[in-house]
Write an enzyme that holds these catalytic residues in place. Structure first.
Site, short mmCIF file in Angstrom:
data_model
loop_
_atom_site.label_atom_id
_atom_site.label_comp_id
_atom_site.label_asym_id
_atom_site.label_seq_id
_atom_site.Cartn_x
_atom_site.Cartn_y
_atom_site.Cartn_z
N HIS A 47 0.77 -1.09 0.07
CA HIS A 47 -0.05 -0.14 0.11
C HIS A 47 0.88 1.50 -0.14
O HIS A 47 2.00 1.40 0.53
CB HIS A 47 -0.95 -0.16 1.10
N ASN A 48 0.46 2.26 -0.66
CA ASN A 48 0.94 3.64 -0.98
C ASN A 48 2.37 3.74 -1.38
O ASN A 48 3.00 4.64 -1.28
CB ASN A 48 0.92 4.27 0.35
#
Length: 346
Positions: A245-246
């Site tokens: 994620h991210n």
């Protein structure tokens, strides 16, 4: 094994498409693309590596893509260009048999929610699922059994092979290729621990793929915890890659098989990560960085260049001895520093 399709083209037409210089009969037509050793009289071939020069003089190909430096050795018609491998890449798409199999329309067994926005010449295969609020651009192909979650956007000319999963709210740019089994937009690995058990953190961000992205089979790109996971334009991702994620990946970067990138790491433009490379979380990898296979990166890299870690394979007995020495390095370094200090004081 050569690649053949109903596609046929004259050498003059191919030369024009590639911007190549044709030497030979421009009216001669070819119907297939093959290696120098496998090519027949209706095939076009290519020479992009000097290691295959030995096959050139005996090829039966109708024509060969070749660099001008090797033109004198070619026994047949030739299309001369400075980058034969790039020419081969362009030709391979023309002769791809998959192109002949795609027809526009929605298969009777597909499920498409009401109100889905569907562009021109879209193909939706058997058992595919297109949920509410989805936008499919022109010339999109959705393969059999693929699922596109609610409010996702698939850009024009993109291809989802069979059994691809695109989660809700994911944005896929134009001309993307997603291979079977890849998952775009699953939850990131976010949990809080209270000392006894794990508590899930809802992943509220999304995933944005730029234009001309390719994602290999069984790769995963997780959605962001709050902001989005962002993959830039022309990024190429091999099979069995994990992007957490991210993560942000810059334009024109390539990731080989089994790369793993932990959360919130940023990878620059024009980078190359070899097979099995691991990037720890919250790092910054600058533009133009190349990391060789099986390397573990635990600190940010700001300067372009080639980086490596780990040790190469060797006889096990020798490796065991070296492993013992590795544990002694800190003590050896301290002793060396003392010796140098004593020599200066003497």
């Amino acid at each position: 094994m050569k690649m053949t399709t109903p596609f046929t083209c004259s050498l003059a037409e191919l030369a024009q498409r590639l911007g190549a210089t044709l030497v030979g009969d421009g009216e001669r037509r070819v119907t297939g693309l093959a290696t120098l050793s496998d090519a027949g009289p209706q095939d076009i071939s290519f020479l992009a590596n000097k290691a295959y020069l030995k096959y050139l003089t005996e090829t039966r190909a109708a024509a060969v893509l070749i660099h001008p430096a090797h033109a004198a050795d070619c026994p047949t018609a030739r299309l001369e260009l400075d980058n034969p491998y790039l020419g081969y890449a362009q030709l391979s798409r023309l002769f791809d048999p998959f192109n002949a199999q795609v027809t526009a329309g929605i298969h009777e067994t597909a499920w498409v929610a009401e109100g889905v926005s569907i562009g021109r010449n879209v193909s939706v295969g058997p058992q595919a699922v297109i949920e509410a609020g989805v936008t499919l651009g022109d010339d999109v192909v959705i393969g059999a059994g693929s699922v596109v979650g609610c409010d996702a956007v698939i850009g024009s000319g993109s291809l989802l092979h069979a059994n691809v999963t695109v989660y809700h709210g994911v944005i896929v740019g134009a001309r993307a290729i997603l291979h079977s089994g890849c998952v775009i937009g699953a939850d990131g690995f976010g949990f809080a621990h209270d000392g006894q058990a794990w508590h899930k953190i809802a992943q509220l961000g999304g995933v944005v793929l730029g234009d001309d992205v390719e994602v290999g089979s069984c790769s995963s790109i997780d959605r962001g915890a709050l902001g989005d996971t962002v993959i830039g334009n022309d990024v190429k991702i091999d099979s069995q890659v994990q992007i957490a994620h991210n993560v942000q990946i810059g334009d024109h970067t390539a990731l080989a098989g089994c790369v793993g990138i932990a959360g919130s790491t940023r990878v620059g433009r024009h980078c190359m990560l070899g097979g099995g490379v691991g990037l720890a979380g919250h790092l910054t990898i600058g533009d133009g960085v190349q990391v060789t296979g099986m390397s573990l990166v635990t600190n940010s890299i700001t300067e372009p260049g080639v980086y490596s870690s780990g040790t190469g394979a060797m006889n096990n007995a020798l490796w065991r001895k070296n492993a013992v020495r590795f544990k002694q390095l800190d003590d050896i370094a301290k002793r060396l520093a003392r010796l140098e200090r004593d020599n200066r004081d003497a």
